[in-house]
Design a protein around this motif. Structure first.
Motif, mmCIF file in Angstrom:
data_model
loop_
_atom_site.group_PDB
_atom_site.id
_atom_site.type_symbol
_atom_site.label_atom_id
_atom_site.label_comp_id
_atom_site.label_asym_id
_atom_site.label_seq_id
_atom_site.Cartn_x
_atom_site.Cartn_y
_atom_site.Cartn_z
ATOM 1 N N THR A 131 53.567 46.033 32.462
ATOM 2 C CA THR A 131 52.132 46.180 32.700
ATOM 3 C C THR A 131 51.885 46.053 34.191
ATOM 4 O OG1 THR A 131 51.567 45.235 30.558
ATOM 5 C CG2 THR A 131 49.842 45.237 32.232
ATOM 6 N N PHE A 132 51.133 47.005 34.754
ATOM 7 C CA PHE A 132 50.884 47.014 36.195
ATOM 8 C C PHE A 132 49.420 46.673 36.432
ATOM 9 C CE2 PHE A 132 50.032 49.105 40.319
ATOM 10 C CZ PHE A 132 51.024 48.499 41.074
ATOM 11 N N THR A 133 49.194 45.558 37.130
ATOM 12 C CA THR A 133 47.838 45.060 37.334
ATOM 13 C C THR A 133 47.509 44.967 38.810
ATOM 14 O OG1 THR A 133 47.936 43.761 35.288
ATOM 15 C CG2 THR A 133 46.247 43.142 36.886
ATOM 16 N N ILE A 134 46.320 45.497 39.176
ATOM 17 C CA ILE A 134 45.752 45.290 40.509
ATOM 18 C C ILE A 134 44.409 44.604 40.313
ATOM 19 C CG2 ILE A 134 46.981 47.278 41.436
ATOM 20 C CD1 ILE A 134 44.348 48.837 41.367
ATOM 21 N N SER A 135 43.648 44.445 41.400
ATOM 22 C CA SER A 135 42.431 43.636 41.317
ATOM 23 C C SER A 135 41.384 44.194 40.364
ATOM 24 C CB SER A 135 41.817 43.479 42.711
ATOM 25 O OG SER A 135 41.429 44.732 43.243
ATOM 26 N N ARG A 136 41.457 45.519 40.042
ATOM 27 C CA ARG A 136 40.389 46.101 39.220
ATOM 28 C C ARG A 136 40.844 46.677 37.883
ATOM 29 N NH1 ARG A 136 40.516 49.496 43.947
ATOM 30 N NH2 ARG A 136 41.838 51.317 43.581
ATOM 31 N N GLU A 137 42.166 46.722 37.600
ATOM 32 C CA GLU A 137 42.595 47.313 36.336
ATOM 33 C C GLU A 137 44.040 46.947 36.014
ATOM 34 O OE1 GLU A 137 43.072 51.559 36.183
ATOM 35 O OE2 GLU A 137 43.744 51.657 38.275
ATOM 36 N N SER A 138 44.404 47.156 34.729
ATOM 37 C CA SER A 138 45.787 47.006 34.268
ATOM 38 C C SER A 138 46.163 48.249 33.471
ATOM 39 C CB SER A 138 45.943 45.776 33.376
ATOM 40 O OG SER A 138 45.699 44.586 34.088
ATOM 41 N N ILE A 139 47.415 48.724 33.656
ATOM 42 C CA ILE A 139 47.876 49.897 32.912
ATOM 43 C C ILE A 139 49.294 49.689 32.402
ATOM 44 C CG2 ILE A 139 46.401 51.536 34.157
ATOM 45 C CD1 ILE A 139 48.899 52.357 35.792
ATOM 46 N N ASN A 140 49.611 50.348 31.274
ATOM 47 C CA ASN A 140 50.966 50.375 30.735
ATOM 48 C C ASN A 140 51.552 51.777 30.761
ATOM 49 O OD1 ASN A 140 51.499 47.549 29.710
ATOM 50 N ND2 ASN A 140 49.568 47.990 28.662
ATOM 51 N N THR A 141 50.669 52.775 30.840
ATOM 52 C CA THR A 141 51.094 54.166 30.949
ATOM 53 C C THR A 141 50.276 54.846 32.037
ATOM 54 O OG1 THR A 141 49.490 54.949 29.309
ATOM 55 C CG2 THR A 141 51.673 54.307 28.492
ATOM 56 N N ASN A 193 43.299 45.449 47.401
ATOM 57 C CA ASN A 193 42.536 46.488 46.684
ATOM 58 C C ASN A 193 41.042 46.166 46.621
ATOM 59 O OD1 ASN A 193 45.424 46.926 44.884
ATOM 60 N ND2 ASN A 193 44.352 48.738 45.629
ATOM 61 N N CYS A 194 40.462 45.886 47.790
ATOM 62 C CA CYS A 194 39.006 45.660 47.922
ATOM 63 C C CYS A 194 38.557 44.349 47.284
ATOM 64 C CB CYS A 194 38.203 46.803 47.313
ATOM 65 S SG CYS A 194 38.691 48.465 47.811
ATOM 66 N N ALA A 202 35.529 49.432 50.059
ATOM 67 C CA ALA A 202 35.771 50.632 50.855
ATOM 68 C C ALA A 202 34.653 50.960 51.830
ATOM 69 C CB ALA A 202 36.017 51.821 49.930
ATOM 70 N N ASP A 203 33.405 50.709 51.437
ATOM 71 C CA ASP A 203 32.273 51.106 52.280
ATOM 72 C C ASP A 203 31.766 49.989 53.194
ATOM 73 O OD1 ASP A 203 31.235 49.484 50.327
ATOM 74 O OD2 ASP A 203 29.630 50.856 49.709
ATOM 75 N N ASP A 204 32.484 48.874 53.247
ATOM 76 C CA ASP A 204 32.064 47.758 54.108
ATOM 77 C C ASP A 204 32.616 47.947 55.519
ATOM 78 O OD1 ASP A 204 31.169 45.430 55.229
ATOM 79 O OD2 ASP A 204 32.215 44.083 53.842
ATOM 80 N N TRP A 205 32.102 48.930 56.232
ATOM 81 C CA TRP A 205 32.604 49.246 57.564
ATOM 82 C C TRP A 205 32.289 48.137 58.567
ATOM 83 C CZ3 TRP A 205 36.038 52.987 58.202
ATOM 84 C CH2 TRP A 205 36.141 53.958 57.184
ATOM 85 N N GLN A 206 31.131 47.510 58.421
ATOM 86 C CA GLN A 206 30.775 46.411 59.325
ATOM 87 C C GLN A 206 31.728 45.232 59.120
ATOM 88 O OE1 GLN A 206 26.753 45.023 58.873
ATOM 89 N NE2 GLN A 206 26.826 43.694 60.666
#
Length: 336
Positions: free
Chosen positions: A15-25, A180-181, A209-213
């Motif tokens: 299972t591959f998990t980042i800050s916003r999701e987890s996937i197996n396929t 990952n944001c 992503a949009d926090d340029w400041q």
């Protein structure tokens, strides 16, 4: 020229998990272009963050079938420019098409892609291996399963520093951190101080992503370099990253393929930005294409095929971070 489209469901080892999701396929679309006894291959994977699915990519490409198949003897740059107006709403599909066309074009010229571009591969950077978010025990186990010189560690949890300290106890490898944001400004600045002491090389996309400041603030004050990912999608984003990031991570599927990626790399170099190309859990089709960009990169994250339980193709080989090219021309890919 003949267009052939294939759909795959890539199975992951873990299972591959980042800050916003987890996937197996990982759903993936493979484009094959056939002409004059040669075939070129390209790939793009689906991504919910960018609202792109395999059926969407397939439909958009099938809608252009006659235009694609009537294209002959064009350079990849001309072909990309010709297809862009019809696929600018779906850069993932454009990536798979552009990758396949570059591969086909190089094979027709009797050269590997990096040879066609006249790139010197003698000092290619090593690729990192990614450790997704999990329990500390499982993250340590994944690291021990594949000893590697450079690890990219996915973070964005309440105990990020604890995780890195635990992993550091088991290896002297270089660490790269990808939030990952998932962090805020103060969190990033504070974490950077501790992570630098733990042997971290850089931080990738800590803020939204949009926090340029916010990124301008951490660019000026972070003790670690900051690399853009979600903030740098298209060619026009490279200039925006100047004075906000120390480098950019280009994803072929997001920018529309190898052709625009090469332009982004050159633009970044002119601005003094570090260059990196990352992957989106592709098979060896997409990974092998990335490999030919290596001579132009400072860093690379091309471990996608290593995360799969079964690859659908053969191409470049990766051992201990080092990339060995296929003997075949183009990207060197063959579907299994």
């Amino acid at each position: 020229m003949e267009l052939i489209i294939r759909e795959y469901e890539l199975q992951l080892k873990h299972t591959f998990t980042i800050s916003r999701e987890s996937i197996n396929t990982q759903p993936s679309l493979i484009v094959q272009l056939k002409s004059g006894g040669f075939s070129g291959y390209g790939e793009a994977t689906s991504n919910p963050y960018y609202n792109i699915t395999v059926p969407m990519m397939k439909q958009d490409l099938e809608n252009l079938k006659s235009l694609i198949e009537s294209s002959v003897d064009e350079t990849p740059e001309i072909f990309w420019a010709k297809m862009y107006p019809y696929l600018k709403h779906n850069m993932f599909a454009l990536c798979a098409l552009d990758m396949a066309y570059n591969d086909l074009y190089a094979r027709q010229q009797g050269k590997k892609l990096h040879e066609l571009w006249d790139y010197n591969t003698e000092r290619n950077p090593l690729t990192n291996y990614t450790i997704g978010i999990d329990t500390i025990d499982k993250m340590v186990a994944k690291m021990k399963e594949l000893p590697w010189p450079i690890y990219k560690i996915k973070l964005g949890t309440p105990n990020d520093i604890e995780i890195v300290k635990a992993l550091r106890a088991h290896t002297d490898a270089i660490f790269r951190i990808d939030a990952n944001c998932g962090w805020g400004i103060e969190e990033t600045l504070n974490n950077a101080v501790q992570l630098k002491e733990l042997g971290v090389e850089f931080l990738e996309q800590p803020l939204k992503a949009d926090d340029w400041q916010g990124h301008e603030i951490i660019y000026k004050h972070s003790v670690l370099p900051i690399i853009a990912d979600e903030s740098c999608i298209y060619e026009q984003d490279v200039a925006k990253c100047y004075n906000h990031f120390h480098g950019i991570n280009i994803k072929l599927v997001k920018c529309g393929g190898l052709t625009p990626a090469r332009r982004m790399i050159q633009q970044a170099k002119k601005l003094g930005l570090k260059t990196m190309v990352g992957c989106m859990t592709e098979s060896s089709v997409g990974i092998s294409a990335i490999a030919h960009l290596l001579p132009q990169l400072d860093y690379v994250d091309m471990d996608g095929a290593l995360l799969l339980s079964e690859d659908i193709a053969k191409g470049v080989q990766i051992q201990n971070g080092k990339i060995d090219y296929s003997e075949l021309n183009g990207t060197g890919v063959v579907l299994k």
